[in-house]
Design an enzyme around this catalytic site. Structure first.
Site, PDB file in Angstrom:
ATOM      1  N   CYS A 127       0.815  -1.214   0.000  1.00 58.34           N
ATOM      2  CA  CYS A 127       0.000   0.000   0.000  1.00 58.34           C
ATOM      3  C   CYS A 127       0.849   1.264   0.000  1.00 58.34           C
ATOM      4  CB  CYS A 127      -0.924   0.014   1.215  1.00 58.34           C
ATOM      5  SG  CYS A 127      -2.011  -1.411   1.333  1.00 58.34           S
ATOM      6  N   CYS A 137     -14.404  -1.522   6.724  1.00 59.06           N
ATOM      7  CA  CYS A 137     -13.287  -1.990   5.904  1.00 59.06           C
ATOM      8  C   CYS A 137     -13.259  -1.192   4.604  1.00 59.06           C
ATOM      9  CB  CYS A 137     -13.440  -3.475   5.568  1.00 59.06           C
ATOM     10  SG  CYS A 137     -13.611  -4.570   6.994  1.00 59.06           S
ATOM     11  N   SER A 138     -12.082  -0.784   4.166  1.00 60.67           N
ATOM     12  CA  SER A 138     -11.985  -0.009   2.931  1.00 60.67           C
ATOM     13  C   SER A 138     -12.291  -0.891   1.727  1.00 60.67           C
ATOM     14  CB  SER A 138     -10.586   0.600   2.787  1.00 60.67           C
ATOM     15  OG  SER A 138      -9.592  -0.403   2.788  1.00 60.67           O
ATOM     16  N   HIS A 161      -9.669   2.199  -1.985  1.00 58.58           N
ATOM     17  CA  HIS A 161      -8.259   1.884  -1.729  1.00 58.58           C
ATOM     18  C   HIS A 161      -7.637   1.130  -2.905  1.00 58.58           C
ATOM     19  CE1 HIS A 161      -4.593   1.041   0.185  1.00 58.58           C
ATOM     20  NE2 HIS A 161      -4.945   0.073   0.999  1.00 58.58           N
TER      21      HIS A 161
END
Length: 381
Positions: A81, A200-201, A327
């Site tokens: 990430c 949660c993304s 994301h």
């Protein structure tokens, strides 16, 4: 070494783009950044492209195949990430070295569907031995440790989603633009207690880009919309006396932000806004403390106070964060920086943080061992 500046920034709308390649997404974001800077692709000396799932495909070169093959140096980086933030960090170092004057950093990703992560490539599978290697379980465990130590409640974790989804309604580039009340967050499918699905993304596709230049070039092009990079840090996990599969998201962030604050000559009290890595609702509260926005144990009270909302003392994730914006792994680190740039320029529209002069962008990636990137940006002049 001279200062570096961002003079161009671009981001596409996050979401699913089933008919487009990651190279097309990267090209669009890069063209937006070039247009923003008033430059052409032939003006770029070097390109650093961050991606995780698409990194083996030479994103930078294949992007140039679409918008102009100029002979610019191309480097493709993968750092989970933190890939996008790593691309920006490398652009900063390349300009500071004196070899280049104008560098493009882009992050682009076509995320696979389903749960991220999986078993380790080597050794025994961590499932059942060390708890879980799946990201929701890792951040659920980290949240529960905080709750056990400080009394943080599931409602305080859920309030992160409520806040960030509200911010997302103000961001036309966010994948999800809808208000999400507390009862909906708590009633959504349980993924890994206390994390529900809305905590949660979401996995989405996306791309973002910035143009990094030397101080000399920034002055030539004009400082009116330039943003100075005061601090730039990239670190990996320090050793912790625990299993490497019981991931600790705290120490790596504290190490990175400490280096960034020292480089910038600033502290958390100087920040006007923060874009941090809220991959899960628990993560945002942990990072309030890791980034020094409040004392250890005070994160629950900070979210309750409203200080991290737009209009509060230290707004956090006014883009909607990963929870609402989405994301796209390799693009996230650049996207967080683009958001800060827009606020420091006074160009963030309905979500503008009034009078913003200094902002911090944080991103955390892990694949057994973590990487963390922190950038501190300042309005030029």
């Amino acid at each position: 070494m001279s200062d570096t500046y961002i003079i161009g920034a671009g981001i596409i709308k996050f979401g699913r783009h089933p008919d487009r390649t990651p190279f097309q997404l990267a090209a669009e974001a890069s063209l937006l950044a070039l247009d923003d800077a008033g430059l052409m692709i032939r003006d770029i000396d070097a390109i650093y492209a961050g991606s995780t799932f698409n990194s083996a495909s030479m994103v930078a070169q294949r992007m140039l195949h679409l918008i102009g093959q100029t002979g610019a140096a191309c480097v493709n980086v993968s750092n989970a990430c933190a890939a996008g933030a790593t691309a920006v960090r490398q652009a900063v170092l390349a300009v500071k070295s004196g070899e280049y004057d104008i560098v493009l950093a882009v992050g682009a990703e076509k995320n696979p569907k389903g749960l991220m992560g999986g078993p380790l490539a080597e050794g025994p599978p961590p499932e059942g031995l060390f708890g879980s290697h799946a990201p929701p379980s890792i951040f659920a465990e980290a949240g529960i440790v905080h709750a056990a130590r400080y009394g943080t409640t599931i409602e305080q974790f859920a309030q992160v989603t409520v806040k960030n989804h509200h911010h997302g309604t103000l961001n036309p580039k966010a994948a999800y633009q809808l208000e999400t009340p507390m009862e909906d967050v708590l009633a959504s499918e349980m993924i890994s207690w206390p994390l529900t699905k809305l905590m949660c993304s979401p996995n989405v596709d996306g791309a973002a880009a910035v143009i990094v230049v030397s101080e000399k070039k920034a002055r030539e092009l004009g400082l009116s919309r330039a943003v100075r990079i005061r601090g730039s840090a990239l670190v990996s996990d320090p050793y912790e006396p625990r299993s490497p599969d019981m991931f600790d998201p705290n120490s790596v962030t504290r190490l990175a932000v400490g280096k960034a604050y020292a480089m910038a000559g600033l502290g958390p009290e100087d920040l006007d806004l923060v874009e941090l890595h809220d991959c899960f609702a628990t993560a945002e509260l942990l990072h309030y403390e890791n980034l020094g926005l409040c004392a250890d144990g005070e994160a629950g009270r900070l979210i309750d106070s409203g200080d991290t909302e737009l209009g509060g003392r230290i707004p956090v994730n006014v883009s909607g964060g990963l929870l609402a914006k989405g994301h796209p792994i390799g693009a996230t680190g650049v996207a967080n920086i683009v958001e800060i740039v827009e606020h420091l320029r006074g160009e963030a529209g309905a979500r503008q943080v009034a009078g913003a002069k200094i902002g911090l962008a944080h991103v955390l990636g892990f694949a057994g061992v973590a990487a963390c990137g922190v950038h501190i940006l300042e309005k030029a002049g």
